[in-house]
Design an enzyme around this catalytic site. Structure first.
Site, PDB file in Angstrom:
ATOM      1  N   CYS A   1       2.665 -49.730  19.894  1.00  0.00           N
ATOM      2  CA  CYS A   1       3.263 -50.641  18.906  1.00  0.00           C
ATOM      3  C   CYS A   1       4.663 -51.073  19.330  1.00  0.00           C
ATOM      4  CB  CYS A   1       3.309 -49.998  17.524  1.00  0.00           C
ATOM      5  SG  CYS A   1       4.393 -48.566  17.427  1.00  0.00           S
ATOM      6  N   CYS A  10       2.829 -42.694  13.466  1.00  0.00           N
ATOM      7  CA  CYS A  10       4.255 -42.952  13.242  1.00  0.00           C
ATOM      8  C   CYS A  10       5.009 -41.634  13.050  1.00  0.00           C
ATOM      9  CB  CYS A  10       4.455 -43.861  12.038  1.00  0.00           C
ATOM     10  SG  CYS A  10       3.323 -45.274  12.010  1.00  0.00           S
TER      11      CYS A  10
HETATM   12 FE1  FES Z   1       4.695 -48.044  15.422  1.00  0.00          FE
HETATM   13 FE2  FES Z   1       4.556 -47.043  12.972  1.00  0.00          FE
HETATM   14  S1  FES Z   1       3.511 -48.779  13.740  1.00  0.00           S
HETATM   15  S2  FES Z   1       5.579 -46.230  14.709  1.00  0.00           S
END
Ligand code: FES
Length: 145
Positions: A35, A104
């Site tokens: 991400c 996360c």
């Molecule tokens: Fe990347 Fe939460 S979506 S740490």
């Protein structure tokens, strides 16, 4: 049921221990290669205990809430205790995260481990590398810096 618990929303809206410790004794930085989110953790250590901790998170709300809760959980704790903090413990303290957001909380666990490793490295303290297995800092994933 709401997607996020009240605790997650509280720590997202009013994150604890946000910021930088300019004269930190240790700094950890990790990134999630998928991400692109980045978490940085600063520690002030006294008598082998975490006297102060601050974080900067460039990332999603769950990552911010996880870092905030994680700093609350390790503040005042011995380093050995902080190393035992798991992402499951952070998630439980937040009254849960949606399944697709569990990664996360992993970032928070890894940021703490990365900071403790930095402290050990700076002070030439020997450790079992297995303790830090899987902790990828930003230099490795190329998402940071
Ligand atoms: Fe990347 Fe939460 S979506 S740490």
């Amino acid at each position: 049921m709401a997607l996020y618990s009240e605790k997650v929303m509280d720590h997202f809206r009013n994150p604890r221990n946000v910021g930088v410790i300019a004269d930190a004794d240790a700094v950890g930085e990790v990134g999630n290669a998928k991400c692109g989110d980045i978490m940085k953790m600063y520690l002030k250590i006294q008598d082998d205990k975490i006297a102060d901790v601050k974080f900067e998170t460039f990332g999603c709300g769950s990552a911010i809430a996880s870092s905030s809760m994680a700093t609350e959980l390790i503040k005042g704790q011995p380093l050995s205790q902080a190393l035992k903090l798991t992402n499951q413990a952070v998630t439980e303290a937040l009254d849960g995260l949606p399944a697709h957001k569990l990664h996360c909380s992993v970032l928070a666990e890894e940021a703490i481990k990365s900071a403790v490793k930095d402290y050990y490295d700076r002070h030439g303290i020997a450790y079992d590398p297995a303790l830090f297995a899987g902790v990828e800092d930003c230099a490795h994933c190329g998402e940071g810096a």
